[in-house]
Design a protein around this motif. Structure first.
Motif, mmCIF file in Angstrom:
data_model
loop_
_atom_site.group_PDB
_atom_site.id
_atom_site.type_symbol
_atom_site.label_atom_id
_atom_site.label_comp_id
_atom_site.label_asym_id
_atom_site.label_seq_id
_atom_site.Cartn_x
_atom_site.Cartn_y
_atom_site.Cartn_z
ATOM 1 N N ALA A 118 45.084 -2.538 -80.986
ATOM 2 C CA ALA A 118 43.745 -2.214 -81.495
ATOM 3 C C ALA A 118 42.720 -2.243 -80.364
ATOM 4 O O ALA A 118 41.847 -1.373 -80.280
ATOM 5 C CB ALA A 118 43.349 -3.207 -82.591
ATOM 6 N N ILE A 119 42.826 -3.212 -79.481
ATOM 7 C CA ILE A 119 41.904 -3.308 -78.341
ATOM 8 C C ILE A 119 42.061 -2.094 -77.431
ATOM 9 O O ILE A 119 41.079 -1.501 -76.978
ATOM 10 C CB ILE A 119 42.125 -4.629 -77.582
ATOM 11 N N LYS A 120 43.317 -1.694 -77.167
ATOM 12 C CA LYS A 120 43.553 -0.509 -76.341
ATOM 13 C C LYS A 120 42.987 0.743 -77.014
ATOM 14 O O LYS A 120 42.431 1.616 -76.344
ATOM 15 C CB LYS A 120 45.045 -0.324 -76.077
ATOM 16 N N GLY A 121 43.146 0.839 -78.327
ATOM 17 C CA GLY A 121 42.623 1.988 -79.054
ATOM 18 C C GLY A 121 41.105 2.072 -78.985
ATOM 19 O O GLY A 121 40.544 3.147 -78.784
ATOM 20 N N VAL A 122 40.454 0.938 -79.128
ATOM 21 C CA VAL A 122 38.992 0.911 -79.041
ATOM 22 C C VAL A 122 38.542 1.286 -77.630
ATOM 23 O O VAL A 122 37.582 2.049 -77.450
ATOM 24 C CB VAL A 122 38.443 -0.475 -79.458
ATOM 25 N N ARG A 128 36.621 7.986 -74.250
ATOM 26 C CA ARG A 128 36.512 9.386 -74.678
ATOM 27 C C ARG A 128 35.079 9.715 -75.074
ATOM 28 O O ARG A 128 34.566 10.784 -74.726
ATOM 29 C CB ARG A 128 37.463 9.633 -75.851
ATOM 30 N N ILE A 129 34.425 8.826 -75.781
ATOM 31 C CA ILE A 129 33.022 9.043 -76.175
ATOM 32 C C ILE A 129 32.136 9.148 -74.938
ATOM 33 O O ILE A 129 31.263 10.018 -74.857
ATOM 34 C CB ILE A 129 32.544 7.925 -77.119
ATOM 35 N N LEU A 130 32.363 8.279 -73.964
ATOM 36 C CA LEU A 130 31.569 8.333 -72.731
ATOM 37 C C LEU A 130 31.817 9.639 -71.983
ATOM 38 O O LEU A 130 30.884 10.243 -71.439
ATOM 39 C CB LEU A 130 31.881 7.140 -71.833
ATOM 40 N N ALA A 131 33.065 10.091 -71.963
ATOM 41 C CA ALA A 131 33.382 11.354 -71.283
ATOM 42 C C ALA A 131 32.700 12.522 -71.988
ATOM 43 O O ALA A 131 32.162 13.418 -71.328
ATOM 44 C CB ALA A 131 34.891 11.566 -71.245
ATOM 45 N N LEU A 132 32.704 12.511 -73.294
ATOM 46 C CA LEU A 132 32.044 13.591 -74.037
ATOM 47 C C LEU A 132 30.533 13.562 -73.828
ATOM 48 O O LEU A 132 29.893 14.615 -73.751
ATOM 49 C CB LEU A 132 32.376 13.498 -75.527
ATOM 50 N N ARG A 133 29.971 12.378 -73.722
ATOM 51 C CA ARG A 133 28.530 12.266 -73.480
ATOM 52 C C ARG A 133 28.193 12.803 -72.089
ATOM 53 O O ARG A 133 27.185 13.476 -71.894
ATOM 54 C CB ARG A 133 28.081 10.821 -73.606
ATOM 55 N N ASP A 134 29.055 12.522 -71.112
ATOM 56 C CA ASP A 134 28.833 13.021 -69.758
ATOM 57 C C ASP A 134 28.881 14.542 -69.714
ATOM 58 O O ASP A 134 28.135 15.177 -68.960
ATOM 59 C CB ASP A 134 29.863 12.440 -68.793
ATOM 60 N N VAL A 135 29.750 15.146 -70.508
ATOM 61 C CA VAL A 135 29.875 16.609 -70.530
ATOM 62 C C VAL A 135 28.588 17.253 -71.039
ATOM 63 O O VAL A 135 28.203 18.326 -70.582
ATOM 64 C CB VAL A 135 31.096 17.039 -71.383
ATOM 65 N N ARG A 136 27.914 16.598 -71.962
ATOM 66 C CA ARG A 136 26.657 17.158 -72.468
ATOM 67 C C ARG A 136 25.609 17.285 -71.373
ATOM 68 O O ARG A 136 24.750 18.150 -71.408
ATOM 69 C CB ARG A 136 26.091 16.289 -73.589
ATOM 70 N N HIS A 137 25.664 16.400 -70.399
ATOM 71 C CA HIS A 137 24.667 16.403 -69.326
ATOM 72 C C HIS A 137 25.064 17.289 -68.152
ATOM 73 O O HIS A 137 24.245 17.607 -67.305
ATOM 74 C CB HIS A 137 24.412 14.981 -68.839
ATOM 75 N N GLY A 138 26.307 17.660 -68.076
ATOM 76 C CA GLY A 138 26.784 18.502 -66.984
ATOM 77 C C GLY A 138 28.217 18.174 -66.638
ATOM 78 O O GLY A 138 28.759 17.159 -67.072
ATOM 79 N N LEU A 139 28.811 19.029 -65.872
ATOM 80 C CA LEU A 139 30.197 18.842 -65.472
ATOM 81 C C LEU A 139 30.273 18.507 -63.991
ATOM 82 O O LEU A 139 29.457 18.963 -63.206
ATOM 83 C CB LEU A 139 30.997 20.130 -65.736
ATOM 84 N N GLN A 140 31.278 17.738 -63.638
ATOM 85 C CA GLN A 140 31.534 17.494 -62.224
ATOM 86 C C GLN A 140 32.734 18.353 -61.842
ATOM 87 O O GLN A 140 33.804 18.239 -62.434
ATOM 88 C CB GLN A 140 31.834 16.025 -61.956
ATOM 89 N N VAL A 141 32.532 19.193 -60.857
ATOM 90 C CA VAL A 141 33.579 20.105 -60.405
ATOM 91 C C VAL A 141 33.687 19.997 -58.888
ATOM 92 O O VAL A 141 32.854 19.386 -58.228
ATOM 93 C CB VAL A 141 33.265 21.567 -60.808
#
Length: 113
Positions: free
Chosen positions: A69-73, A79-92
């Motif tokens: 459960a801890i690993k899942g959280v 994943r939520i943090l990665a999706l939030r970062d995508v909203r602000h821009g991508l790193q390429v």
């Protein structure tokens, strides 16, 4: 008396197991004090090895479930943090192989009359 301790502890461990499976983690806090008291009683009692092995298996099962459960959280949070970062821009990578920020253009809403 020892049967009561073993039975009470196994019931508590079953309740703990159900709470972990159902995601009712707030219940674990309320079980903790009772669990500690039962372990203290267990320490002072003469319990057969078969009962102790059964209790150890139940504890190990709950630890495994809680670890999963801890690993899942943690994975969901990442994943939520990665999706939030995508909203602000991508790193390429740019043509020199360095990281470059690529801003994400927000679409303009057109109002039609």
């Amino acid at each position: 008396m020892r049967d009561n301790i073993v039975q009470d502890l196994r019931q508590l461990l079953d309740a703990e197991n159900a709470a972990i499976i159902n995601g009712d983690f707030h219940v674990l806090d309320s079980l903790a004090a009772n669990k500690l008291a039962l372990f203290q009683r267990l320490h002072d009692a003469d319990i057969p090895q078969t009962d102790l092995r059964r209790i150890a298996r139940d504890i190990q099962k709950n630890q495994s479930l809680l670890g999963a459960a801890i690993k899942g959280v943690a994975a969901a949070r990442a994943r939520i943090l990665a999706l939030r970062d995508v909203r602000h821009g991508l790193q390429v990578y740019d043509h020199t192989g360095q990281f470059a920020d690529l801003p994400v253009a927000r679409p303009e809403l057109l109002k039609k009359a």
